[in-house]
Write a protein that holds these residues in place. Structure first.
Motif, PDB file in Angstrom:
ATOM      1  N   TYR A 128     106.417  -9.468  58.049  1.00 47.92           N
ATOM      2  CA  TYR A 128     107.752  -9.959  58.367  1.00 47.92           C
ATOM      3  C   TYR A 128     107.657 -11.299  59.094  1.00 47.92           C
ATOM      4  CZ  TYR A 128     109.632  -5.338  57.243  1.00 47.92           C
ATOM      5  OH  TYR A 128     109.982  -4.189  56.594  1.00 47.92           O
ATOM      6  N   LEU A 129     108.631 -12.155  58.842  1.00 45.88           N
ATOM      7  CA  LEU A 129     108.743 -13.414  59.555  1.00 45.88           C
ATOM      8  C   LEU A 129     109.677 -13.221  60.740  1.00 45.88           C
ATOM      9  CD1 LEU A 129     109.241 -15.812  56.502  1.00 45.88           C
ATOM     10  CD2 LEU A 129     107.085 -15.178  57.611  1.00 45.88           C
ATOM     11  N   SER A 130     109.280 -13.707  61.888  1.00 44.50           N
ATOM     12  CA  SER A 130     110.101 -13.586  63.092  1.00 44.50           C
ATOM     13  C   SER A 130     110.136 -14.922  63.815  1.00 44.50           C
ATOM     14  CB  SER A 130     109.545 -12.506  64.029  1.00 44.50           C
ATOM     15  OG  SER A 130     109.520 -11.246  63.395  1.00 44.50           O
ATOM     16  N   ILE A 131     111.250 -15.192  64.462  1.00 42.07           N
ATOM     17  CA  ILE A 131     111.359 -16.400  65.269  1.00 42.07           C
ATOM     18  C   ILE A 131     111.489 -16.005  66.736  1.00 42.07           C
ATOM     19  CG2 ILE A 131     112.453 -17.687  63.389  1.00 42.07           C
ATOM     20  CD1 ILE A 131     115.080 -17.417  65.005  1.00 42.07           C
ATOM     21  N   ASP A 132     111.135 -16.919  67.622  1.00 37.95           N
ATOM     22  CA  ASP A 132     111.182 -16.605  69.047  1.00 37.95           C
ATOM     23  C   ASP A 132     112.152 -17.491  69.818  1.00 37.95           C
ATOM     24  OD1 ASP A 132     109.833 -18.972  68.865  1.00 37.95           O
ATOM     25  OD2 ASP A 132     107.955 -18.240  69.727  1.00 37.95           O
ATOM     26  N   GLU A 133     112.921 -18.297  69.087  1.00 34.26           N
ATOM     27  CA  GLU A 133     113.924 -19.130  69.739  1.00 34.26           C
ATOM     28  C   GLU A 133     115.024 -19.467  68.734  1.00 34.26           C
ATOM     29  OE1 GLU A 133     112.567 -23.680  69.503  1.00 34.26           O
ATOM     30  OE2 GLU A 133     111.070 -22.409  70.496  1.00 34.26           O
ATOM     31  N   PRO A 134     116.237 -19.730  69.205  1.00 29.17           N
ATOM     32  CA  PRO A 134     117.342 -20.031  68.278  1.00 29.17           C
ATOM     33  C   PRO A 134     117.096 -21.325  67.507  1.00 29.17           C
ATOM     34  CG  PRO A 134     118.174 -19.452  70.455  1.00 29.17           C
ATOM     35  CD  PRO A 134     116.698 -19.653  70.603  1.00 29.17           C
ATOM     36  N   LEU A 135     117.538 -21.334  66.234  1.00 26.77           N
ATOM     37  CA  LEU A 135     117.486 -22.527  65.392  1.00 26.77           C
ATOM     38  C   LEU A 135     118.892 -22.805  64.886  1.00 26.77           C
ATOM     39  CD1 LEU A 135     114.342 -21.626  63.236  1.00 26.77           C
ATOM     40  CD2 LEU A 135     114.405 -22.981  65.327  1.00 26.77           C
ATOM     41  N   GLY A 145     123.258 -20.646  62.293  1.00 30.90           N
ATOM     42  CA  GLY A 145     122.399 -20.389  63.434  1.00 30.90           C
ATOM     43  C   GLY A 145     121.506 -19.200  63.153  1.00 30.90           C
ATOM     44  N   VAL A 146     120.275 -19.272  63.599  1.00 33.13           N
ATOM     45  CA  VAL A 146     119.323 -18.169  63.431  1.00 33.13           C
ATOM     46  C   VAL A 146     118.827 -17.792  64.820  1.00 33.13           C
ATOM     47  CG1 VAL A 146     117.185 -17.411  62.338  1.00 33.13           C
ATOM     48  CG2 VAL A 146     118.655 -19.047  61.176  1.00 33.13           C
ATOM     49  N   PHE A 147     118.945 -16.509  65.145  1.00 33.01           N
ATOM     50  CA  PHE A 147     118.628 -16.047  66.488  1.00 33.01           C
ATOM     51  C   PHE A 147     117.623 -14.896  66.426  1.00 33.01           C
ATOM     52  CE2 PHE A 147     122.769 -17.948  66.482  1.00 33.01           C
ATOM     53  CZ  PHE A 147     122.787 -18.738  67.629  1.00 33.01           C
ATOM     54  N   PRO A 148     116.729 -14.801  67.411  1.00 34.34           N
ATOM     55  CA  PRO A 148     115.715 -13.744  67.401  1.00 34.34           C
ATOM     56  C   PRO A 148     116.338 -12.351  67.376  1.00 34.34           C
ATOM     57  CG  PRO A 148     115.177 -15.429  69.027  1.00 34.34           C
ATOM     58  CD  PRO A 148     116.567 -15.729  68.554  1.00 34.34           C
ATOM     59  N   LEU A 275     112.697 -11.628  56.547  1.00 36.04           N
ATOM     60  CA  LEU A 275     112.943 -12.290  57.829  1.00 36.04           C
ATOM     61  C   LEU A 275     113.604 -11.314  58.790  1.00 36.04           C
ATOM     62  CD1 LEU A 275     113.172 -14.940  59.559  1.00 36.04           C
ATOM     63  CD2 LEU A 275     115.404 -15.273  58.467  1.00 36.04           C
ATOM     64  N   ASN A 276     113.091 -11.250  59.997  1.00 38.44           N
ATOM     65  CA  ASN A 276     113.750 -10.519  61.076  1.00 38.44           C
ATOM     66  C   ASN A 276     114.471 -11.523  61.959  1.00 38.44           C
ATOM     67  OD1 ASN A 276     112.981  -7.935  60.333  1.00 38.44           O
ATOM     68  ND2 ASN A 276     111.127  -7.938  61.576  1.00 38.44           N
ATOM     69  N   ALA A 277     115.790 -11.545  61.872  1.00 34.55           N
ATOM     70  CA  ALA A 277     116.588 -12.496  62.646  1.00 34.55           C
ATOM     71  C   ALA A 277     118.053 -12.163  62.454  1.00 34.55           C
ATOM     72  CB  ALA A 277     116.308 -13.936  62.208  1.00 34.55           C
ATOM     73  N   ARG A 295     114.006 -25.165  57.804  1.00 33.36           N
ATOM     74  CA  ARG A 295     113.843 -25.293  59.253  1.00 33.36           C
ATOM     75  C   ARG A 295     113.131 -24.078  59.836  1.00 33.36           C
ATOM     76  NH1 ARG A 295     118.947 -28.655  61.758  1.00 33.36           N
ATOM     77  NH2 ARG A 295     119.033 -30.228  60.102  1.00 33.36           N
ATOM     78  N   ILE A 296     113.418 -22.911  59.279  1.00 32.03           N
ATOM     79  CA  ILE A 296     112.711 -21.705  59.726  1.00 32.03           C
ATOM     80  C   ILE A 296     111.225 -21.835  59.423  1.00 32.03           C
ATOM     81  CG2 ILE A 296     112.422 -19.230  59.323  1.00 32.03           C
ATOM     82  CD1 ILE A 296     115.450 -19.122  58.765  1.00 32.03           C
ATOM     83  N   ARG A 297     110.895 -22.272  58.205  1.00 33.34           N
ATOM     84  CA  ARG A 297     109.479 -22.429  57.852  1.00 33.34           C
ATOM     85  C   ARG A 297     108.802 -23.475  58.731  1.00 33.34           C
ATOM     86  NH1 ARG A 297     107.697 -22.476  51.752  1.00 33.34           N
ATOM     87  NH2 ARG A 297     107.965 -20.261  52.199  1.00 33.34           N
ATOM     88  N   SER A 298     109.477 -24.577  58.984  1.00 34.19           N
ATOM     89  CA  SER A 298     108.909 -25.610  59.844  1.00 34.19           C
ATOM     90  C   SER A 298     108.650 -25.063  61.242  1.00 34.19           C
ATOM     91  CB  SER A 298     109.863 -26.806  59.915  1.00 34.19           C
ATOM     92  OG  SER A 298     109.378 -27.791  60.793  1.00 34.19           O
TER      93      SER A 298
END
Length: 457
Positions: A128-135, A145-148, A275-277, A295-298
């Motif tokens: 799974y793809l996860s982010i740790d900060e809002p984009l 907007g993408v949020f953890p 994606l987990n978001a 932007r998520i991939r970057s």
């Protein structure tokens, strides 16, 4: 632990492409672990494959198109949405022309196809793809907007200045709701818009009943006759009291909004992994969806390059290589046990019998040269000065070793020893630091020195 899935057998359907008007057969086929989703042009002799990935998106004019080496597949968003919603990780999609059939304008025909084929659990773990900060992505009145979050969720809003649509909202709380609440939602369009497209010889496969058609023009008898000829359509054409042509019954009160969410889910699955978001979207479309995916991939690539402490508060060898320019055989730090930027560091060097310096430094009685122990202290000091937790190391940042004082060698370091390097910053001013380092083997002091170094670009 979640595992990857493919489909149980090959299965196909036939339909007409919206833009090309070409009748197309689409076959879904099982694929091995880590294959991903790939579209194959089965009508071409070489059967070229195009990975379902944002790097291969070539057009977003009226749908999502992927291409490679001049070969394209149009309108993949609905089948990609189906794969995302059902958790299909690996599938070979063979297409007999350049466009995926529109079918009824929703993802449901493809959902039913996958259900007939069945899902098969595979052996490899699902990543799974996860982010740790809002984009964020904002352009005009479009916002994404993408949020953890520890699972996938979509909250979406549309706002059209037309009574049949107006402002609509929807939320997909979990992909468990996808099949029932989102897959059946059909695409929508304005009557005036599709008339102009058809007049330009576009949407050749479009019909007045292949989507929710918002009636935004008056239906005089002359206009009805014109539309029959334009679309070669023999079915009913009448004004809709609900604002949609022919009073089309909606599957959901906010079906247009849910279809936008369906498209968004499919476009984001072009990241290649689930994606987990929590996605918050307003007035979005394919172009904004793909831009946010990029932007998520970057962000994830930047995160992968970042250096941060592991669960034990340590830096491994790969992290050290991101910080220091030194490489074998001159890298004298194997692992960092603890570090406080600009203040203190504890590192280790595993002294192997295969070290190149042992070949010429007393081969019959191998001893690690004292000057290399001082170098290990200097390199540890460099890591201490350059490391920034959770940040990507600045490739232009350097450490220039300017001096060494009070170097003393207290014991011999032999093959098999583990050199423990402890360095404390004594003073730091205007980019120049004075530090003190000590090396130990089995808690016995073997080397100590003070040094001076300049940190910066």
């Amino acid at each position: 632990m979640a595992l990857q899935h493919t489909i149980g057998k090959s299965i196909s359907l036939t339909g007409t492409g919206l833009h090309t008007g070409v009748s197309t057969k689409v076959s879904l086929n099982p694929a091995p672990e880590n294959y991903g989703i790939r579209f194959v042009r089965s009508d071409l002799e070489s059967k070229p494959e195009i990975p379902a990935d944002i790097d291969y998106v070539v057009d977003l004019a009226r749908g999502t198109t992927i291409g490679k080496d001049g070969v394209k597949v149009y309108s993949i968003e609905h089948v990609m949405s189906c794969f995302a919603g059902l958790g299909v990780d690996n599938c070979r999609v063979e297409v007999g022309a350049q466009e995926i059939p529109l079918m009824d304008g929703s993802a449901m025909p493809y959902v039913e196809l996958v259900k007939k084929a069945g899902l098969v659990e595979q052996k490899e773990e699902r990543e799974y793809l996860s982010i740790d900060e809002p984009l964020m992505y904002v352009k005009g009145d479009v916002a994404l907007g993408v949020f953890p979050l520890d699972h996938f969720r979509v909250t979406l809003e549309i706002d059209y200045n037309y009574p049949a649509l107006g402002a609509q909202y929807t939320t997909l709380f979990t992909l468990d709701d996808y099949v029932k609440d989102f897959a059946p939602a059909r695409t929508f369009c304005f009557l005036s818009e599709i008339e102009k497209l058809r007049e330009k010889n576009l949407i050749k496969g479009g019909s007045l009943d292949s989507a929710l058609v918002v009636q935004d023009v008056d239906l005089t008898s002359d206009h009805v006759d014109y539309m029959r000829k334009l679309f070669n359509y023999q079915g009913p054409i009448k004004a809709g009291e609900n604002g949609f042509l022919n009073n089309t019954t909606l599957r959901f009160y906010n079906e247009p909004c849910r279809h936008k969410a369906l498209d968004l889910i499919g476009d984001l699955y072009l990241l290649g992994k689930p994606l987990n978001a929590h996605i918050l979207a307003a007035r979005t479309g394919h172009a904004a969806n793909i831009e946010m995916a990029k932007r998520i991939r970057s962000h994830l690539k930047k995160k992968a390059k970042a250096v941060t402490l592991d669960d034990n508060g340590q830096l491994n060898h790969d992290d050290i290589l991101k910080i220091l320019p030194h490489r074998y055989p001159f890298l004298m730090v194997d692992k960092v046990l603890e570090v406080e930027t600009g203040k203190r560091i504890v590192a280790v060097k595993n002294v192997s019998f295969n070290e190149p310096f042992f070949q010429g430094h007393f081969p019959g009685n191998p001893i690690m040269p004292g000057v290399l122990q001082v170098e290990a202290i200097a390199q540890a000091a460099g890591i201490m000065g350059l490391y920034k937790k959770g940040a990507v190391p600045d490739p232009d940042a350097k450490v220039l070793f300017m001096g060494v004082d009070n170097a003393r060698f207290r014991g011999m370091v032999r093959p098999g020893d583990v050199l423990r390097i402890e360095v404390d910053m004594l003073q730091f001013r205007r980019g120049t630091g004075k530090f003190e380092g000590k090396c130990y083997v089995d808690n016995k002091l073997v080397c100590e020195a003070k040094g001076l170094a300049m940190f910066g670009k």
